[in-house]
Design an enzyme around this catalytic site. Structure first.
Site, PDB file in Angstrom:
ATOM      1  N   GLN A 186      -3.343  -6.714  -0.854  1.00 64.92           N
ATOM      2  CA  GLN A 186      -2.536  -5.801  -0.050  1.00 64.92           C
ATOM      3  C   GLN A 186      -3.334  -4.526   0.191  1.00 64.92           C
ATOM      4  O   GLN A 186      -3.684  -3.811  -0.742  1.00 64.92           O
ATOM      5  CB  GLN A 186      -1.225  -5.459  -0.756  1.00 64.92           C
ATOM      6  CG  GLN A 186      -0.299  -4.615   0.114  1.00 64.92           C
ATOM      7  CD  GLN A 186       0.930  -4.150  -0.638  1.00 64.92           C
ATOM      8  OE1 GLN A 186       0.837  -3.351  -1.562  1.00 64.92           O
ATOM      9  NE2 GLN A 186       2.090  -4.647  -0.239  1.00 64.92           N
ATOM     10  N   TYR A 194       4.844   4.438   3.459  1.00 67.64           N
ATOM     11  CA  TYR A 194       3.440   4.696   3.199  1.00 67.64           C
ATOM     12  C   TYR A 194       2.839   5.180   4.529  1.00 67.64           C
ATOM     13  O   TYR A 194       3.559   5.400   5.492  1.00 67.64           O
ATOM     14  CB  TYR A 194       2.755   3.433   2.676  1.00 67.64           C
ATOM     15  CG  TYR A 194       3.035   3.142   1.213  1.00 67.64           C
ATOM     16  CD1 TYR A 194       4.311   3.278   0.682  1.00 67.64           C
ATOM     17  CD2 TYR A 194       2.029   2.729   0.360  1.00 67.64           C
ATOM     18  CE1 TYR A 194       4.570   3.023  -0.668  1.00 67.64           C
ATOM     19  CE2 TYR A 194       2.274   2.459  -0.992  1.00 67.64           C
ATOM     20  CZ  TYR A 194       3.551   2.611  -1.490  1.00 67.64           C
ATOM     21  OH  TYR A 194       3.805   2.358  -2.817  1.00 67.64           O
ATOM     22  N   ARG A 240      10.543  -9.988  -8.197  1.00 64.78           N
ATOM     23  CA  ARG A 240      11.081  -9.729  -9.532  1.00 64.78           C
ATOM     24  C   ARG A 240      11.362 -10.994 -10.337  1.00 64.78           C
ATOM     25  O   ARG A 240      11.161 -11.023 -11.554  1.00 64.78           O
ATOM     26  CB  ARG A 240      12.366  -8.899  -9.410  1.00 64.78           C
ATOM     27  CG  ARG A 240      12.143  -7.457  -9.017  1.00 64.78           C
ATOM     28  CD  ARG A 240      13.437  -6.812  -8.552  1.00 64.78           C
ATOM     29  NE  ARG A 240      13.901  -7.387  -7.293  1.00 64.78           N
ATOM     30  CZ  ARG A 240      15.076  -7.115  -6.726  1.00 64.78           C
ATOM     31  NH1 ARG A 240      15.906  -6.276  -7.328  1.00 64.78           N
ATOM     32  NH2 ARG A 240      15.413  -7.658  -5.575  1.00 64.78           N
TER      33      ARG A 240
END
Length: 398
Positions: free
Chosen positions: A98, A168, A344
């Site tokens: 990423q 971001y 998760r």
């Protein structure tokens, strides 16, 4: 479930199934270099059956990190990243890096470099004004993404995921709330989308067809005055027309202003407060409820938004959010999504996918308490999981 577990393609890649380990910051690089602990984290989920695991967060510049412990893409990082990709490949999975710049989410105090924002903002993390890059500096940031992608190839990655989400840097330029520029990078949606499109074009031109290029795009920020779903649909259409991406992973929320829109489930306010120094802890107690909002958890909780992208786009899409069992995976396939991403649930059970493949009735043990979120400041993990003895955390020096 045959469709989920059948081999498929992503750009130039052939993947063993349609399940991707989503980028979840690992917190296992204390010296900003790969550790054995980080390698084991990704090797374990690769052995657990995913088609591809995503290493987060590979910053394109040292000031583009949310703190100085994160990896940033430079030649010194390549040997350790090569060890990581080799370990993932040995388990039959692909590896994606990423790439991104944290922008206003960066911690300038930790990085010892100013955080960047499209317009003048004050950084609550660095307790200082953020720097507004001019057009020359923006061009340098675009080039930095391309250079990072080339290093990813050198390190053995099969794909890169460009970060256009969560406010971001590129995402903050998309936001009319955060971007009040008067130049060609601000104002109209076309101008606000310019940075994301230039980054995607630069990365694709650099790597060609040697690796897959994907992007994580906010469907909405979930903030009044922020980037909206109709705007995101238009940006996604432009990215598709540009032909620079092999797939889009659809996300939501703002790490700066509304992180729980991405996660859903319990808001771990008390646990977050414990990670902060004294004065900040008291401040968080005052604003914590507004910052960490409650969104009820349900399976495939971003699907309603993502459906609109599936209707309007022909490019491959990755459905993220509440993908934990065979039912949610099959729902995504039935709705026309080419891939699903899990996060998760794999922190709790790295082998969950293998067990679902063996028995479609397998249920995830993740209870959506989100207490994994505050562990990013130490070592990202499920607090309910009893882990095997952790691998050593010394940085790779070979």
């Amino acid at each position: 479930m045959n469709e989920v577990f059948a081999p498929t393609t992503l750009g130039p890649l052939t993947l063993r199934n349609r399940v991707i380990k989503a980028a979840t910051f690992e917190g296992r690089t204390p010296d900003a270099l790969v550790t054995d602990d980080l390698i084991e984290f990704h090797r374990e989920v690769a052995a657990g059956g995913v088609a591809m695991t995503t290493v987060a967060y590979c910053a394109v510049a040292p000031g583009g990190r949310t703190d100085r412990h994160q990896i940033w893409m430079r030649p010194e990082a390549v040997p350790g990243l090569r060890r990581l990709t080799d370990a993932v490949h040995a388990e039959g999975a692909a590896a994606s890096a990423q790439l991104g710049h944290a922008g206003p989410v960066a911690n300038s105090a930790s990085n010892r470099a100013p955080a960047l924002a499209p317009s003048r903002l004050f950084s609550p993390l660095g307790m200082s004004p953020m720097k507004v890059p001019d057009e020359t500096e923006i061009g340098e940031l675009v080039t930095a993404h391309a250079d990072a992608a080339l290093l990813a190839i050198e390190a053995g990655f099969d794909a890169v995921e460009i970060h256009f989400g969560h406010n971001y840097l590129a995402s903050s330029f998309l936001s009319p709330l955060l971007n009040r520029r008067k130049d060609r990078y601000g104002g109209t949606l076309q101008n606000r989308a310019r940075l994301a499109r230039e980054i995607a074009r630069a990365v694709r031109d650099a790597v060609g067809e040697r690796i897959a290029v994907t992007a994580k795009l906010n469907m909405e920020d979930g903030v009044r005055g922020g980037f909206t779903l109709p705007e995101s649909l238009q940006v996604a259409s432009w990215l598709e027309a540009d032909g620079t991406l092999d797939a889009l992973e659809l996300t939501a929320g703002s790490s700066l202003l509304n992180p729980m829109l991405l996660f859903h489930g319990a808001a771990p306010r008390r646990e977050f407060a414990k990670t902060l120094p004294g004065p900040a802890r008291w401040g968080f107690r005052l604003i914590g409820r507004a910052f960490l909002r409650e969104y009820p958890y349900e399976k495939a909780y971003l699907l309603e938004r993502a459906r609109q992208f599936r209707r309007e786009l022909s490019m491959p899409l990755v459905l993220l959010g509440g993908i934990t069992d065979s039912e949610s995976m099959q729902l995504a396939m039935d709705e026309g999504f080419e891939f699903v991403a899990m996060g998760r649930a794999l922190l709790r059970e790295p082998d969950l996918l293998r067990r679902i493949e063996s028995d479609a009735k397998t249920e995830s043990a993740c209870v959506h308490c989100n207490e994994c979120m505050p562990t990013i400041y130490s070592r990202t993990r499920c607090v309910l999981r009893i882990e095997p003895s952790a691998a050593g955390s010394a940085p790779d020096s070979r």
